[in-house]
Design an enzyme around this catalytic site. Structure first.
Site, PDB file in Angstrom:
ATOM      1  N   SER A  16       0.200  -1.530  -0.202  1.00 22.00           N
ATOM      2  CA  SER A  16       0.205   0.204  -0.165  1.00 22.00           C
ATOM      3  C   SER A  16       0.885   1.149  -0.138  1.00 22.00           C
ATOM      4  O   SER A  16       1.850   1.432   0.539  1.00 22.00           O
ATOM      5  CB  SER A  16      -0.712   0.398   1.271  1.00 22.00           C
ATOM      6  OG  SER A  16      -1.599   0.954   1.302  1.00 22.00           O
ATOM      7  N   SER A  18      -0.224   4.159  -0.083  1.00 21.22           N
ATOM      8  CA  SER A  18      -1.528   5.214   1.348  1.00 21.22           C
ATOM      9  C   SER A  18      -1.289   6.069   2.553  1.00 21.22           C
ATOM     10  O   SER A  18      -0.504   6.873   2.738  1.00 21.22           O
ATOM     11  CB  SER A  18      -2.553   4.307   1.870  1.00 21.22           C
ATOM     12  OG  SER A  18      -3.787   4.243   0.687  1.00 21.22           O
ATOM     13  N   THR A  64      -8.890  -1.926   2.338  1.00 24.80           N
ATOM     14  CA  THR A  64      -8.722  -2.335   0.957  1.00 24.80           C
ATOM     15  C   THR A  64      -9.017  -3.827   0.698  1.00 24.80           C
ATOM     16  O   THR A  64      -9.350  -4.318   1.431  1.00 24.80           O
ATOM     17  CB  THR A  64      -7.463  -1.652   0.076  1.00 24.80           C
ATOM     18  OG1 THR A  64      -7.021  -2.490  -0.945  1.00 24.80           O
ATOM     19  CG2 THR A  64      -5.706  -2.933   1.132  1.00 24.80           C
ATOM     20  N   LYS A  68     -14.028  -4.301   1.673  1.00 24.81           N
ATOM     21  CA  LYS A  68     -14.386  -3.601   1.074  1.00 24.81           C
ATOM     22  C   LYS A  68     -16.093  -3.605   1.368  1.00 24.81           C
ATOM     23  O   LYS A  68     -17.064  -2.850   1.784  1.00 24.81           O
ATOM     24  CB  LYS A  68     -14.062  -2.582  -0.051  1.00 24.81           C
ATOM     25  CG  LYS A  68     -13.206  -2.129  -0.817  1.00 24.81           C
ATOM     26  CD  LYS A  68     -12.934  -1.540  -1.241  1.00 24.81           C
ATOM     27  CE  LYS A  68     -11.546  -1.082  -1.862  1.00 24.81           C
ATOM     28  NZ  LYS A  68     -11.499  -0.235  -3.081  1.00 24.81           N
ATOM     29  N   ASN A  89     -14.632   2.285   1.690  1.00 22.61           N
ATOM     30  CA  ASN A  89     -12.994   2.554   1.584  1.00 22.61           C
ATOM     31  C   ASN A  89     -12.993   3.181   2.618  1.00 22.61           C
ATOM     32  O   ASN A  89     -11.311   2.819   2.783  1.00 22.61           O
ATOM     33  CB  ASN A  89     -12.769   2.379   0.609  1.00 22.61           C
ATOM     34  CG  ASN A  89     -13.091   3.920   0.115  1.00 22.61           C
ATOM     35  OD1 ASN A  89     -13.697   5.089   0.329  1.00 22.61           O
ATOM     36  ND2 ASN A  89     -11.652   4.677  -0.438  1.00 22.61           N
ATOM     37  N   ASP A 105     -13.668   5.740  -3.405  1.00 22.64           N
ATOM     38  CA  ASP A 105     -13.898   5.596  -4.713  1.00 22.64           C
ATOM     39  C   ASP A 105     -14.569   6.502  -5.068  1.00 22.64           C
ATOM     40  O   ASP A 105     -13.369   6.438  -6.395  1.00 22.64           O
ATOM     41  CB  ASP A 105     -13.563   4.114  -4.372  1.00 22.64           C
ATOM     42  CG  ASP A 105     -12.575   3.254  -3.612  1.00 22.64           C
ATOM     43  OD1 ASP A 105     -11.293   3.676  -3.706  1.00 22.64           O
ATOM     44  OD2 ASP A 105     -12.546   1.815  -3.551  1.00 22.64           O
ATOM     45  N   GLY A 130     -13.536  -6.567 -14.343  1.00 24.99           N
ATOM     46  CA  GLY A 130     -13.765  -6.558 -12.630  1.00 24.99           C
ATOM     47  C   GLY A 130     -14.469  -7.253 -12.168  1.00 24.99           C
ATOM     48  O   GLY A 130     -15.681  -5.443 -12.298  1.00 24.99           O
ATOM     49  N   GLY A 133     -14.537  -5.332  -5.261  1.00 26.32           N
ATOM     50  CA  GLY A 133     -15.245  -4.025  -4.320  1.00 26.32           C
ATOM     51  C   GLY A 133     -15.160  -2.755  -5.292  1.00 26.32           C
ATOM     52  O   GLY A 133     -15.914  -1.763  -4.949  1.00 26.32           O
ATOM     53  N   GLY A 251      -2.861   3.995 -11.552  1.00 29.31           N
ATOM     54  CA  GLY A 251      -3.425   3.663 -10.846  1.00 29.31           C
ATOM     55  C   GLY A 251      -3.364   4.950  -9.555  1.00 29.31           C
ATOM     56  O   GLY A 251      -4.273   5.072  -9.217  1.00 29.31           O
ATOM     57  N   GLN A 258      -9.047   9.585  -3.850  1.00 33.10           N
ATOM     58  CA  GLN A 258     -10.182   8.921  -2.975  1.00 33.10           C
ATOM     59  C   GLN A 258      -9.313   9.713  -1.548  1.00 33.10           C
ATOM     60  O   GLN A 258      -9.909   9.731  -1.352  1.00 33.10           O
ATOM     61  CB  GLN A 258     -10.088   7.300  -3.489  1.00 33.10           C
ATOM     62  CG  GLN A 258      -8.954   6.739  -3.452  1.00 33.10           C
ATOM     63  CD  GLN A 258      -8.128   6.075  -1.756  1.00 33.10           C
ATOM     64  OE1 GLN A 258      -9.484   5.944  -0.614  1.00 33.10           O
ATOM     65  NE2 GLN A 258      -7.168   5.762  -1.787  1.00 33.10           N
TER      66      GLN A 258
END
Length: 285
Positions: A16, A18, A64, A68, A89, A105, A130, A133, A251, A258
């Site tokens: 991650s 984040s 994540t 979710k 999320n 998201d 896909g 979530g 990405g 978000q």
């Protein structure tokens, strides 16, 4: 009280970005707080939420894969947008310990497309790979923007159920993922006035996951190819799309968008977006 903090949870979580994003913003704003990563297995999710609920220093968490949807039953309230999407999320803890689930998201996904979406189009179509979530948020967001959707998944029944739930109106289609893997001789018509998106909303192509197999004969001329995978930043999908001259969105765009919405919920101030170029350089190291 100990230092305020938020965190991201998932399984796996080591990849991650984040923590780097939120710590960058906290430093820029001079806020005495932290943002961490916490590896939470599916069987430990309920215990994790119960422990954090009583922690007054905990502002909340980003959520994540694969939590979710399952986290929703453990919360006190769900924001209406998250309830409609059916995935959370971002969990925010109030001062009295109540936990509310949000979904940032959808807004994060749309952020890099805003300049295009304010333009009029005769027709908008998105091919989405896909049905998990992240795909739920993307399907909901694009349906609201007037797109006709084609959702491809290993299980087309899951894709159909997702469309029926989140985009019940419109001529949307569910197909098997394998349909996009084989070449097609379909002749695309004139795309003038049309807006085409191809979105990888799956973990395919992520480090440690199966590759995404997409034959570019399924990608209409003039499409924007949007990748939500961030590890690696330059996925094979993005590299091939750029080689073929398509507009691309990586990405990091959705991730930063978000994260900014979540940051304000956690720490009460807007993220300092003036530093996005510097942040992107940091995340690319």
């Amino acid at each position: 009280m100990t230092q305020a903090y938020a965190e991201v949870i998932g399984d796996p979580i080591a990849q991650s970005k984040s923590p780097a994003i939120h710590r960058f913003w906290l430093a820029k704003l001079g806020i005495d707080a932290d943002y961490r990563a916490c590896h939470v297995l599916p069987e430990d999710l309920a215990d994790y939420i119960a422990r954090r609920r009583g922690d007054q220093s905990w502002r909340g968490c980003n959520v994540t894969m694969p939590h979710k949807q399952t986290v929703m039953a453990l919360l006190d309230a769900i924001d209406p947008a998250a309830a409609m999407i059916g995935a959370v999320n971002t969990v925010v803890r109030s001062a009295d310990g109540l936990l509310t689930g949000h979904n940032t998201d959808a807004a994060g996904f749309l952020e890099p497309l805003r300049a295009d979406l304010v333009q009029p189009h005769l027709y908008r179509m998105a091919r989405i790979i896909g049905a998990g979530g992240a795909a739920r948020a993307i399907v909901s967001a694009l349906a609201a923007q007037g797109f006709t959707l084609v959702v491809a998944a290993r299980d087309p029944g899951k894709a159909r159920a997702l469309l029926d739930e989140l985009a019940p109106s419109g001529e949307h289609h569910a197909v098997a993922l394998s349909q996009f893997a084989a070449p097609t001789d379909f002749a695309f018509d004139d795309r003038a006035g049309l807006y085409d998106l191809v979105v990888n909303a799956s973990p395919l192509g992520m480090a440690g996951h199966d590759p995404l197999v997409l034959d570019f004969s399924h990608v209409p001329p003039g499409s924007t190819v949007y990748e939500i995978v961030t590890n690696p930043r330059e996925t094979p999908l993005l590299a091939e799309a750029r080689r073929r001259g398509f507009t691309t969105v990586d990405g990091l765009a959705m991730l930063i968008g978000q994260a900014a919405a979540a940051f304000e919920k956690f720490f009460g101030v807007p993220a300092p977006r003036a530093y996005d170029t510097e942040l992107r350089a940091l995340l690319s190291e």
